[in-house]
Design an enzyme around this catalytic site. Structure first.
Site, PDB file in Angstrom:
ATOM      1  CG  ASN A   8      -1.743   1.501   1.651  1.00 36.34           C
ATOM      2  OD1 ASN A   8      -1.827   1.957   0.280  1.00 36.34           O
ATOM      3  ND2 ASN A   8      -2.228   1.287   2.246  1.00 36.34           N
ATOM      4  CD1 TRP A   9       3.823   1.502  -3.505  1.00 37.28           C
ATOM      5  CD2 TRP A   9       3.382   2.003  -4.837  1.00 37.28           C
ATOM      6  NE1 TRP A   9       4.327   0.462  -3.758  1.00 37.28           N
ATOM      7  CE2 TRP A   9       4.359   0.881  -5.019  1.00 37.28           C
ATOM      8  CE3 TRP A   9       3.181   3.379  -5.529  1.00 37.28           C
ATOM      9  CZ2 TRP A   9       4.551   0.436  -5.967  1.00 37.28           C
ATOM     10  CZ3 TRP A   9       3.598   2.286  -6.847  1.00 37.28           C
ATOM     11  CH2 TRP A   9       4.577   1.702  -7.412  1.00 37.28           C
ATOM     12  CE  LYS A  10      -0.277   3.022   4.982  1.00 31.71           C
ATOM     13  NZ  LYS A  10      -0.033   3.744   6.534  1.00 31.71           N
ATOM     14  CG  HIS A 102      -5.551   2.020   5.183  1.00 32.96           C
ATOM     15  ND1 HIS A 102      -5.040   2.557   5.903  1.00 32.96           N
ATOM     16  CD2 HIS A 102      -5.049   0.804   4.949  1.00 32.96           C
ATOM     17  CE1 HIS A 102      -4.285   2.017   6.205  1.00 32.96           C
ATOM     18  NE2 HIS A 102      -3.965   0.965   5.979  1.00 32.96           N
ATOM     19  CD  GLU A 104      -2.829   5.409   6.500  1.00 31.11           C
ATOM     20  OE1 GLU A 104      -2.968   5.576   5.586  1.00 31.11           O
ATOM     21  OE2 GLU A 104      -1.641   4.815   7.701  1.00 31.11           O
ATOM     22  CD  GLU A 180      -3.193  -2.893   7.570  1.00 37.85           C
ATOM     23  OE1 GLU A 180      -1.965  -2.951   6.602  1.00 37.85           O
ATOM     24  OE2 GLU A 180      -3.719  -1.306   7.291  1.00 37.85           O
ATOM     25  N   GLY A 186       2.882   2.079  10.367  1.00 41.13           N
ATOM     26  CA  GLY A 186       3.648   3.637  10.974  1.00 41.13           C
ATOM     27  C   GLY A 186       4.838   3.861  11.408  1.00 41.13           C
ATOM     28  CB  SER A 224       5.176  -1.973  11.976  1.00 42.27           C
ATOM     29  OG  SER A 224       4.558  -0.903  12.224  1.00 42.27           O
ATOM     30  N   GLY A 245       2.803  -0.838   4.202  1.00 45.74           N
ATOM     31  CA  GLY A 245       2.856   0.488   3.557  1.00 45.74           C
ATOM     32  C   GLY A 245       4.616   0.755   3.320  1.00 45.74           C
ATOM     33  N   GLY A 246       5.394   0.973   4.646  1.00 46.94           N
ATOM     34  CA  GLY A 246       6.628   1.981   4.533  1.00 46.94           C
ATOM     35  C   GLY A 246       7.196   1.677   3.254  1.00 46.94           C
TER      36      GLY A 246
END
Ligand code: 13P
Length: 266
Positions: A8-10, A102, A104, A180, A186, A224, A245-246
């Site tokens: 997920n590149w956000k 998600h 977010e 999640e 993150g 994470s 993510g990251g």
């Protein structure tokens, strides 16, 4: 069974140039590692909407799938909804899946049960697969409310099937659940593998209770996930992959996570 590792590149990368550089790295490495990853781990990336069409063109004829990060709740196709992209539009841009729910989106866009029910319906109407995200906040975790919270979040699927029972037969092919915990996203903090495993078991049992055909639901862990902890998550039979993510913003770490899941499947 196959594992799934989804990036997920956000709201990243910043420019088309950087998107292409990430894809260059990813596709070169996927070519080399094709045999390891291809058979036992499916790869998917979810770029931001503005990059979706360009990314899907580059991923065409590769083993990497392309997902949207979200779709409009208001219409499955067109309408006066400024700023929205519909399920039909993301399919036209080349997406075959979409992330929905998600944390977010739930947090910054106040996405409700009704909103997610609409989005799920629109996605499936347009033949998009759905990666449906659920998870508790830090306060809910501290209050030992994880299971009731995810039960409420999962009830969107139950309501979907009550409204559209004809979806039941094909849903297991087109739905993936991603657990999640919000507090792990993150932050570098992760639940123990045993905690994730028990939660995944609960998710699988709950979803199987909605329909017999959902008794083999794929459930991914996200929050994470990195090169150092991927093996331990991958080793647990309840964890069918990762939503990353990251660490998905570097081809090397993303593929190292995929290899961890591939090895565990072998
Ligand atoms: P991180 O891997 O950066 O914690 O993000 C997880 C996530 O939100 C994926 O959807």
């Amino acid at each position: 069974m196959q594992a799934w590792v989804i990036g997920n590149w956000k709201q990243n990368p910043a420019t088309s140039h950087d998107v292409n550089a990430l894809l260059d790295d990813l596709l070169t490495a996927v070519d080399t590692e094709e045999q390891v990853v291809k058979n036992s781990c499916r790869l998917m990336v979810a770029p931001s909407c503005i990059h979706l069409a360009a990314v899907s063109v580059r991923l065409k004829d590769t083993s990497v799938l392309c997902a949207a990060q979200d779709i409009s709740a208001h219409s499955a196709n067109t309408g006066a909804y400024t700023g929205d992209c519909s399920a039909q539009q993301v399919v036209d841009a080349g997406a075959t899946w979409t992330i929905l729910g998600h944390s977010e989106r739930r947090q910054y866009h106040q996405e409700s049960h009704e909103c997610l029910l609409q989005k799920l319906t629109h996605a499936l109407t347009q033949n998009l697969g759905v990666v449906f995200c659920i998870g508790e906040t830090q306060a809910q975790y501290d209050d030992k409310q994880t299971l009731p919270v995810i039960d409420t979040q999962l009830s969107v699927i139950k309501d979907l099937l009550a409204q559209q029972p004809e979806l039941t037969a094909s849903l297991s092919e087109r739905l993936i659940i991603a657990y999640e915990p919000v507090w792990a996203i993150g932050t570098g903090k992760v639940p123990t593998v045993a905690e994730v495993s028990a939660t995944h078991q609960h998710i699988k049992q709950t979803v199987a209770g909605f329909a017999d055909s959902l008794d083999t639901m794929t459930v991914l862990y996200g929050g994470s996930v990195n090169v150092d902890n991927a093996d331990s998550f991958a080793a647990d039979p309840m964890i069918d992959g990762a939503l990353v993510g990251g660490a998905s913003l570097k081809a090397e770490s993303f593929l190292a996570i995929a290899e961890a899941f591939s090895r565990a499947m072998a």
